[in-house]
Design an enzyme around this catalytic site. Structure first.
Site, PDB file in Angstrom:
ATOM      1  N   HIS A   1     -13.863  -3.014   9.524  1.00 21.94           N
ATOM      2  CA  HIS A   1     -14.030  -2.684  10.941  1.00 21.94           C
ATOM      3  C   HIS A   1     -15.517  -2.538  11.228  1.00 21.94           C
ATOM      4  O   HIS A   1     -16.262  -2.006  10.401  1.00 21.94           O
ATOM      5  CB  HIS A   1     -13.322  -1.375  11.304  1.00 21.94           C
ATOM      6  CG  HIS A   1     -11.836  -1.474  11.268  1.00 21.94           C
ATOM      7  ND1 HIS A   1     -11.120  -2.231  12.163  1.00 21.94           N
ATOM      8  CD2 HIS A   1     -10.921  -0.919  10.425  1.00 21.94           C
ATOM      9  CE1 HIS A   1      -9.825  -2.134  11.880  1.00 21.94           C
ATOM     10  NE2 HIS A   1      -9.674  -1.358  10.824  1.00 21.94           N
TER      11      HIS A   1
ATOM     12  N   HIS B   1       0.792  -1.244   0.000  1.00 23.36           N
ATOM     13  CA  HIS B   1       0.000   0.000   0.000  1.00 23.36           C
ATOM     14  C   HIS B   1       0.825   1.295   0.000  1.00 23.36           C
ATOM     15  O   HIS B   1       0.730   2.115   0.890  1.00 23.36           O
ATOM     16  CB  HIS B   1      -1.018   0.017   1.150  1.00 23.36           C
ATOM     17  CG  HIS B   1      -0.485  -0.396   2.495  1.00 23.36           C
ATOM     18  ND1 HIS B   1       0.643   0.150   3.065  1.00 23.36           N
ATOM     19  CD2 HIS B   1      -0.950  -1.313   3.380  1.00 23.36           C
ATOM     20  CE1 HIS B   1       0.838  -0.411   4.251  1.00 23.36           C
ATOM     21  NE2 HIS B   1      -0.103  -1.301   4.460  1.00 23.36           N
TER      22      HIS B   1
ATOM     23  N   ASP C   1      -6.081  -3.551   0.163  1.00 22.65           N
ATOM     24  CA  ASP C   1      -5.916  -3.378   1.616  1.00 22.65           C
ATOM     25  C   ASP C   1      -7.298  -3.393   2.291  1.00 22.65           C
ATOM     26  O   ASP C   1      -7.579  -2.585   3.176  1.00 22.65           O
ATOM     27  CB  ASP C   1      -5.153  -2.091   1.950  1.00 22.65           C
ATOM     28  CG  ASP C   1      -4.717  -2.059   3.422  1.00 22.65           C
ATOM     29  OD1 ASP C   1      -4.866  -3.086   4.112  1.00 22.65           O
ATOM     30  OD2 ASP C   1      -4.227  -1.005   3.869  1.00 22.65           O
TER      31      ASP C   1
END
Lengths: 435, 315
Positions: free
Chosen positions: A310, A233, A306
């Site tokens: 959450h 990333h 990536d």
């Protein structure tokens, strides 16, 4: 059981194909790729005009969260998200709980993935036990169990000596070491790109060189050891410069960029939406443009999402207290179309290289190309189909995306893994033929 | 007099959202509110029947008391909550705390919080008017307004003034709000501090940045000192109190470089002998206690206008 995909626009940069071909699938393998294959006893699917037939997309940077953080994502929901985004394989990061630092955990992940049976899963093992940066893991054992690379992602390898040993040792198994480049002392408790926007918002900054310093260090260590370092990333132009220089010097360095880093800038954090908080942070416009230039000129090897789910409760906090990360599997294709294809930055064959061929090559895994006798991992893409991102409708267990409500074009129409259709996109006209 | 009579937003989250005419409206309204404080009975019924919650997640003396007094002088019903002894210590999130309070139907919530953007979080989820009483290192809008009011009282105007702001620029919400307000109102701002405490991109606010306190003080109409917290004094930001005072402390000699009628300001609490010498803090150019007095009037003006009051005195 044979299936004939008839008349699709096949794009396979490795095989040099970019035109209308038929693809005959026999069981889990590709039997033949040619013009006008006779149907014989195969089920015939007329691929709708304009649809692309490509090697299955491979996302080499995904957080599946299982074991240990199943409230965010499970292997089942993560793989459902992957195939909905057109990915036939994902490489999953080891920062689960417990960390994937031993063969038993790798085997558990592979067992769960086999039970789920959607996309292929390639676990990535930890560099150090518990990713604590001290004791090196049993890399050989991890390799034998099925790990395709090692990383302490989320936690950079702080010690240069550990990085040296990891690169040396992993080279014996031809595995890359994937690095989350970030100098911990420069990052400190920063939460946003260090620049005018963070200054105005009163948010602690993460300077660009927190990333590039460690990338430069790792490239030097790769030169010393002959090992392969892959920069995860990448977000700043200084890192890209270091990668370019390293490649010119013949060092084994590759790198990836995430769609959000070539789409958004730190301007998006105004308003303190925690779905714009990720690590590395959204950077400046100059960095965003540098990432696009790197994709265009070939110095960036891979696009990886990536994907970092959450739970909504974890994100519903003050900006500085919320966790870093956004989901990415289901927004990758439309963002690549919007940012790279539509403005003419790159053509489809180059995009397939970034999303399939090169990740397969870096991880030394099957796929990345459509070959007779090879695995039938195929993504069918509707490149101009209108899509509206709806966070609530994502297949991922988590909905943390800054792209909610975005109207774009381009979607996976169907995803085929090992000859089996594992996803058909109901929102795309014509996709029902793959059912 | 300002040519607008109401505020556009029902929240006061930062100076960033205020137009110059709105800033003028608040300052003009504060003149009338200050008069209330001079009466024998220091109370008007403007916010009678309205409920204001003071939500202070961070230690505060002057801002909290100033808001409380402002609310009482406007006859509002007030409730206060500080973090110790509350549900926050039991792990409740900011949003849940705010929603719980909202269930009691307050009209306004005044919030002080250590996280930048905390007031914005509340504004997204609450029906009440949100007043930012300081969020992390982001903004402290009522401080900048009371500073502007104090400067205007002494100088008659903000436009054309040269204002030096000196100290810990990086961690200061007072700097950010003041820089936005003063530049928006036509003053020129020169910000001064050690390079370790200067935020990147500060100059893009239209502020001149220097590390020389002499240069900052030269010809200044206003010298505004910022607090330097003790924890910055050891570690990597600054080597010592002694060196900080010698390079950045405001002394009589340095103040002499400013205009002879320059005023000295400090948002408090002061560290005597760290950022400011006692004789300057207590000297006749100091307006530090005026700032405290004016804080009440300015907060009355803000509460009154956000409650829907207008320049004609109708709430």
């Amino acid at each position: 059981m044979k299936t004939l995909l008839k008349g699709g626009h096949v794009i396979d940069p490795v095989a040099g194909r970019d035109g209308v071909f038929d693809v005959l699938i026999d069981g889990d393998r590709i039997a033949k790729i040619a013009k006008d294959i006779p149907a014989g006893d195969a089920r015939v699917i007329e691929v709708p005009q304009g649809f692309l037939v490509t090697p299955g997309l491979i996302d080499m940077h995904v957080h599946l969260r299982e074991p240990g953080q199943e409230h965010k994502e499970t292997i089942a929901t993560g793989l459902a998200s992957a195939v909905a985004g057109g990915f036939t394989a994902v490489a999953c990061m080891p920062n689960t709980s417990p960390v994937n630092d031993q063969a038993g955990i790798t085997q558990f992940m592979l067992k769960r993935a086999a039970e789920v049976g959607l996309a292929r899963v390639y676990p990535i093992g930890a560099v150090s036990m518990g990713s604590n940066g001290e004791q090196i893991t049993e890399i050989g054992d991890l390799h034998n169990a099925g790990c395709v690379a090692i990383t302490d992602d989320g936690r950079p390898v702080g010690s240069a000596l550990l990085m040296r040993r990891a690169l040396e040792y992993a080279s014996m198994f031809k595995m890359p070491v994937i690095e989350h480049c970030e100098d911990p002392s420069l990052k400190g408790d920063g939460v946003a790109h260090e620049g005018a926007v963070a200054s105005m918002l009163g948010l602690k900054g993460i300077p660009s060189c927190a990333e590039s310093i460690m990338a430069e260090r790792d490239i030097s260590i790769a030169e010393l050891t002959g090992g392969h370092v892959h920069i995860a990333h990448m977000s700043v132009r200084e890192t890209l410069r270091a990668v370019r220089t390293g490649k010119e010097r013949g060092i084994k360095v590759t790198c990836e960029v995430a769609p959000h880093h070539f789409t958004l800038t730190d301007d998006a954090i105004r308003g303190y939406d925690t779905n714009t908080k990720m690590n590395p942070p959204l950077r400046s416009e100059a960095d965003r443009l540098a990432m696009i230039e790197g994709l265009r000129d070939g110095s960036i090897d891979v696009i990886a999402t990536d994907h970092a789910p959450h739970h909504a409760d974890e994100k519903a906090l003050e900006f500085d207290k919320a966790p870093f990360g956004i989901v990415g599997l289901e927004t990758a294709i439309p963002l690549c179309v919007k940012q790279l294809i539509e403005p003419g930055v790159i053509l489809w064959p180059r995009l397939i290289e970034l999303l399939s061929a090169t990740p397969a090559k870096i991880l030394n895994i099957p796929g990345g190309t459509l070959t007779e006798g090879g695995v039938a991992d195929i993504t069918v893409i509707a490149p101009t189909a209108p899509v509206t991102i709806r966070a609530a409708a994502l297949k991922s267990k988590s909905k943390n995306t800054p792209f909610d409500g975005w109207d774009m074009r381009g979607a996976a129409a169907a995803t085929i893994v090992g000859g089996k259709t594992v996803f058909v996109n109901n929102a795309v006209a014509g996709a029902e033929r793959f059912r | 007099m300002s040519d607008v009579t109401t505020l556009r937003s029902r929240h006061l989250l930062g100076i960033e959202d205020l137009e110059p005419a709105e800033i003028s409206l608040i300052l003009d309204t504060a003149v009338a509110m200050k008069e209330v404080g001079t009466r024998a009975i220091k109370k008007v019924p403007a916010l009678r029947g309205r409920t204001v919650v003071n939500l202070f997640f961070e230690a505060s003396t002057r801002t909290r008391l100033s808001f409380e007094l402002a609310e009482k002088r406007l006859s509002a019903d007030t409730m206060g909550m500080t973090t110790s002894g509350s549900s926050v210590t039991k792990g409740e999130t900011l949003i849940d705390t705010a929603k719980t309070l909202e269930a009691m139907s307050p009209d306004m919530i005044v919030i002080r919080h250590a996280s930048s953007g905390a007031a914005h979080v509340l504004a997204r989820v609450c029906r009440s008017s949100i007043i930012n009483a300081g969020d992390g290192t982001h903004e402290h809008p009522t401080q900048a307004l009371l500073d502007a009011f104090t400067i205007t009282e002494r100088k008659g105007t903000l436009a054309g003034l040269r204002v030096a702001i000196i100290g810990d620029l990086l961690h200061s919400r007072v700097l950010r709000s003041n820089a936005l307000l003063l530049t928006r109102m036509g003053a020129s701002v020169i910000a001064c501090g050690p390079p370790t405490l200067i935020p990147l991109g500060l100059d893009r606010l239209g502020v001149t940045v220097t590390t020389s306190i002499d240069e900052a003080c030269d010809g200044a109409d206003v010298v505004m000192m910022l607090r330097v917290q003790h924890e910055r004094m050891h570690g990597l930001f600054l080597p010592s109190v002694r060196e900080y005072f010698s390079l950045f402390g405001l002394t009589t000699e340095r103040l002499a470089r400013a205009k002879s009628d320059a005023i000295v300001m400090h948002p408090g609490p002061m560290n005597r002998g760290v950022e400011i010498a006692s004789d300057v803090a207590d000297g006749n150019q100091s307006v530090i206690l005026d700032q405290v007095a004016n804080g009440v009037a300015v907060r009355m003006a803000v509460l009154y206008l956000l409650a829907g009051g207008d320049a004609q005195g109708e709430a």
